[in-house]
Design a protein around this motif. Structure first.
Motif, short mmCIF file in Angstrom:
data_model
loop_
_atom_site.label_atom_id
_atom_site.label_comp_id
_atom_site.label_asym_id
_atom_site.label_seq_id
_atom_site.Cartn_x
_atom_site.Cartn_y
_atom_site.Cartn_z
N PHE A 174 -20.18 20.34 52.23
CA PHE A 174 -20.27 20.61 50.80
C PHE A 174 -21.33 21.68 50.52
N ALA A 175 -22.43 21.58 51.24
CA ALA A 175 -23.51 22.56 51.02
C ALA A 175 -23.03 23.97 51.36
N GLU A 176 -22.27 24.09 52.46
CA GLU A 176 -21.76 25.42 52.83
C GLU A 176 -20.88 25.98 51.72
N ARG A 177 -20.02 25.12 51.19
CA ARG A 177 -19.14 25.61 50.11
C ARG A 177 -19.97 25.97 48.87
N ALA A 178 -20.97 25.15 48.57
CA ALA A 178 -21.79 25.45 47.39
C ALA A 178 -22.51 26.78 47.57
N ILE A 179 -23.00 27.03 48.78
CA ILE A 179 -23.71 28.30 49.03
C ILE A 179 -22.75 29.47 48.82
N GLU A 180 -21.54 29.35 49.37
CA GLU A 180 -20.53 30.42 49.18
C GLU A 180 -20.29 30.67 47.69
N MET A 181 -20.17 29.57 46.93
CA MET A 181 -19.86 29.71 45.50
C MET A 181 -21.01 30.34 44.73
N LEU A 182 -22.24 30.03 45.16
CA LEU A 182 -23.41 30.47 44.40
C LEU A 182 -23.93 31.85 44.81
N ALA A 183 -23.53 32.29 46.02
CA ALA A 183 -24.18 33.45 46.61
C ALA A 183 -24.23 34.68 45.68
N ILE A 210 -20.26 13.31 41.45
CA ILE A 210 -21.67 13.21 41.86
C ILE A 210 -21.92 14.15 43.04
N ILE A 211 -21.02 14.13 44.01
CA ILE A 211 -21.21 15.00 45.17
C ILE A 211 -21.25 16.47 44.72
N ALA A 212 -20.34 16.85 43.83
CA ALA A 212 -20.28 18.24 43.39
C ALA A 212 -21.58 18.65 42.69
N ASP A 213 -22.01 17.87 41.73
CA ASP A 213 -23.22 18.24 40.99
C ASP A 213 -24.45 18.21 41.90
N HIS A 214 -24.59 17.13 42.64
CA HIS A 214 -25.82 16.96 43.41
C HIS A 214 -25.91 17.95 44.58
N THR A 215 -24.78 18.28 45.20
CA THR A 215 -24.87 19.25 46.30
C THR A 215 -25.27 20.60 45.75
N ASP A 229 -12.50 19.82 45.01
CA ASP A 229 -11.31 20.02 45.87
C ASP A 229 -11.63 19.73 47.32
N LEU A 230 -12.82 20.12 47.76
CA LEU A 230 -13.20 19.84 49.15
C LEU A 230 -13.27 18.31 49.36
N ALA A 231 -13.78 17.61 48.35
CA ALA A 231 -13.88 16.15 48.48
C ALA A 231 -12.49 15.51 48.55
N GLY A 283 -10.14 26.04 29.29
CA GLY A 283 -9.24 25.04 28.71
C GLY A 283 -9.13 23.79 29.57
N VAL A 284 -10.24 23.37 30.17
CA VAL A 284 -10.19 22.19 31.04
C VAL A 284 -10.95 21.02 30.39
N GLU A 285 -10.77 19.85 30.99
CA GLU A 285 -11.33 18.65 30.36
C GLU A 285 -12.80 18.46 30.61
N SER A 286 -13.26 18.84 31.79
CA SER A 286 -14.65 18.53 32.11
C SER A 286 -15.30 19.69 32.85
N VAL A 287 -16.62 19.66 32.89
CA VAL A 287 -17.36 20.71 33.61
C VAL A 287 -16.97 20.72 35.09
N PHE A 288 -16.52 19.58 35.60
CA PHE A 288 -16.16 19.50 37.02
C PHE A 288 -14.83 20.20 37.32
N ASP A 289 -14.10 20.56 36.27
CA ASP A 289 -12.82 21.25 36.46
C ASP A 289 -12.95 22.76 36.30
N THR A 290 -14.16 23.23 36.03
CA THR A 290 -14.35 24.68 35.89
C THR A 290 -14.54 25.31 37.26
N ASP A 291 -14.45 26.64 37.29
CA ASP A 291 -14.61 27.32 38.59
C ASP A 291 -16.01 27.14 39.16
N LEU A 292 -16.96 26.65 38.34
CA LEU A 292 -18.33 26.46 38.82
C LEU A 292 -18.48 25.21 39.68
N LEU A 293 -17.57 24.25 39.54
CA LEU A 293 -17.70 23.00 40.30
C LEU A 293 -16.42 22.55 41.00
#
Ligand code: SER
Length: 484
Positions: free
Chosen positions: A331-340, A280-285, A257-259, A242-252
């Motif tokens: 950002f990369a460290e957080r992305a790795i944690e999220m994707l692992a 941009i930082i969220a998607d690209h990282t 938030d880190l930014a 129920g969020v507005e954008s893909v950037f507000d989902t748990d995937l991004l």
């Protein structure tokens, strides 16, 4: 539902219908698949099965495939939904079931698994195309009608929207898409699926993969009728959460938030530049981490260039937020944690990924700082002399002397309402290539094809240089590469 529940709901539903769950393939397509630079869809690793060239482990498969699409790189951050990388859930049939089952299961899972009100689901179907010699997909319409979907919620759309192909050739077919109506807060009642409207969000594409598209544009029948479906995980997460954008989902959102945490700036409509930068930082990282995990390294061509470009755009946006460098690694460290959990390759390659991120940030950081000063000077000069143009020579000097990427120059100028002479820049690039060629004594013809042939003909190679300094191995085909 969080994203893990969405994946599980989808994949276990199809497992109950006798599909074999396959792991995601790499973002680098198989060596003999030259249709695209990077994996753009869940069906791509299965192309040999569609063509009947290889036998699948089962005639029904399902997967959650990581994908990367390059055409939208510059759109990322400007809208609520554009991403370069995403996950695609899919179910596939190779000469097994066809439209009847694919449509019925999509309908059942949408309502019972994902809890959608059937009144809010809209359907699009292929309306036919003279050039392809195909009429409207009456069969799909009949099946949807049989399930109780009223005719007014079934919309015919042209080839551009409802005929699916990966790249310019390969297995393809007409498709039927499912949209959710998000209600009048998102657009007027006159909006329709397929319009450029936020009201209707497409979440699932069912492709009836019955043809092979030749490079000359011709259609031939595949050996069997197949199914390829794709449900965008990020889009479903928007709906479910129920969020507005893909950037507000748990995937991004954890990256956004880190930014905000590092910059102290607000994410939201009132700070447009910061919001765009964070997106941009969220998607690209996230994309860079996965490309690196799959073995892409930054370079100036092909996939390496795509990777370098998104890393550099992310680094630049960190400057826009006023972050203290280095920051991309955070950002990369957080992305790795999220994707692992979903992408074990990224977790296994963590050190390598972070090393490349660090190297690029350090070298590009210097370039960025020097080039930005020159660019600021050029912008100020253009404004003083009331022109909307920057000379191609100046952009070329930025590229050639300062290593400042041309696409970034163009983007930054555009933000200031300025443009640059593309044709003039290309001409200068050609002249430089010509100089390099005559200096280097000519470029070897067909190198890329030879590398592909080599890679396709040898067993998988594993780089062991990070763990060992010495290792016994054998050479695939001695003398094949580098032969005069
Ligand atoms: N190949 C189709 C798509 O990418 C369905 O999976 O949309």
């Amino acid at each position: 539902m969080n994203s893990e529940q969405i994946r599980e709901t989808y994949l276990s539903f199809f497992e109950r219908h006798e599909h074999l769950r396959e792991p995601s393939a790499s973002l680098i397509p198989a060596p003999n698949d030259t249709s695209t630079l990077l994996t753009v869809a869940g069906m791509q690793p299965f192309q040999p099965y569609f063509r009947g060239e290889e036998t699948p482990p089962r005639s029904r498969l399902c997967s959650c495939q990581r994908c990367f699409r390059t055409p939208d790189i510059e759109e990322v951050g400007n809208t609520a939904r554009h991403l370069t990388n995403f996950e695609m859930l899919g179910n596939f049939s190779f000469g097994d079931y066809f439209k009847e089952e694919a449509i019925a299961w999509a309908w059942e899972l949408s309502r019972e698994g994902f809890g959608f009100d059937p009144e809010r689901i809209w359907i699009t179907v292929f309306e036919g195309d003279d050039e392809l010699g195909l009429g409207p997909d009456e069969e799909a319409i009949e099946i949807w009608r049989g399930l109780g979907v009223p005719a007014e919620r079934i919309i015919g759309l042209p080839r551009k929207e409802n005929f699916w192909q990966a790249g310019n050739s390969g297995p393809c077919g007409p498709c039927s898409e499912l949209y959710i109506d998000r209600g009048p807060d998102w657009g007027p009642d006159t909006d329709r699926p397929g319009d450029d409207s936020d009201r209707f969000l497409e979440y699932w594409n069912l492709v009836f993969t019955a043809y092979e598209l030749g490079t000359d544009g011709s259609l031939t029948d595949l050996p069997a009728k197949n199914i390829d479906t794709g449900l965008g995980l990020e889009r479903m997460a928007v709906i479910q959460q129920g969020v507005e954008s893909v950037f507000d989902t748990d995937l991004l959102r954890p990256l956004v938030d880190l930014a905000t945490e590092l910059s102290g700036r607000n994410y939201g409509a009132d700070d447009h530049a910061a919001t765009r930068a964070m997106r941009i930082i969220a998607d690209h990282t996230r994309g860079a981490v996965q490309l690196l995990g799959d073995g892409v390294v930054p370079s100036n061509e092909r996939r390496g260039y795509v990777l370098r470009r998104i890393m550099r755009r992310a680094i630049h946006q960190g400057r826009v937020l006023g972050l203290e460098p280095p920051y991309l690694g955070r950002f990369a460290e957080r992305a790795i944690e999220m994707l692992a959990g979903f992408n074990p390759v990224v977790a296994a390659e963590r050190e390598t990924v972070l090393r490349w991120i660090g190297i690029e940030e350090e070298s590009f950081g210097r370039t960025l700082d020097r080039g930005s000063q020159m660019l600021e000077r050029l912008i100020a000069e253009a404004k003083d002399s009331e022109t909307s143009w920057i000379d191609a020579e100046a952009a070329f000097e930025l590229h050639d002397t300062y290593g400042f990427p041309y696409d970034l120059t163009r983007e930054l100028l555009a933000e200031e309402g300025l443009s640059v002479d593309d044709a003039g820049f290309e001409e200068l690039m050609d002249q430089q290539r010509e100089r390099a060629r005559s200096g280097a004594g000519g470029e070897a013809e067909g190198d890329h094809e030879r590398v592909l042939e080599f890679v396709g003909s040898t067993p998988e190679t594993r780089f062991v240089g990070y763990e060992d300094l010495r290792s016994g191995t054998s050479v695939g085909r001695p003398g094949f590469i580098g032969a005069p």
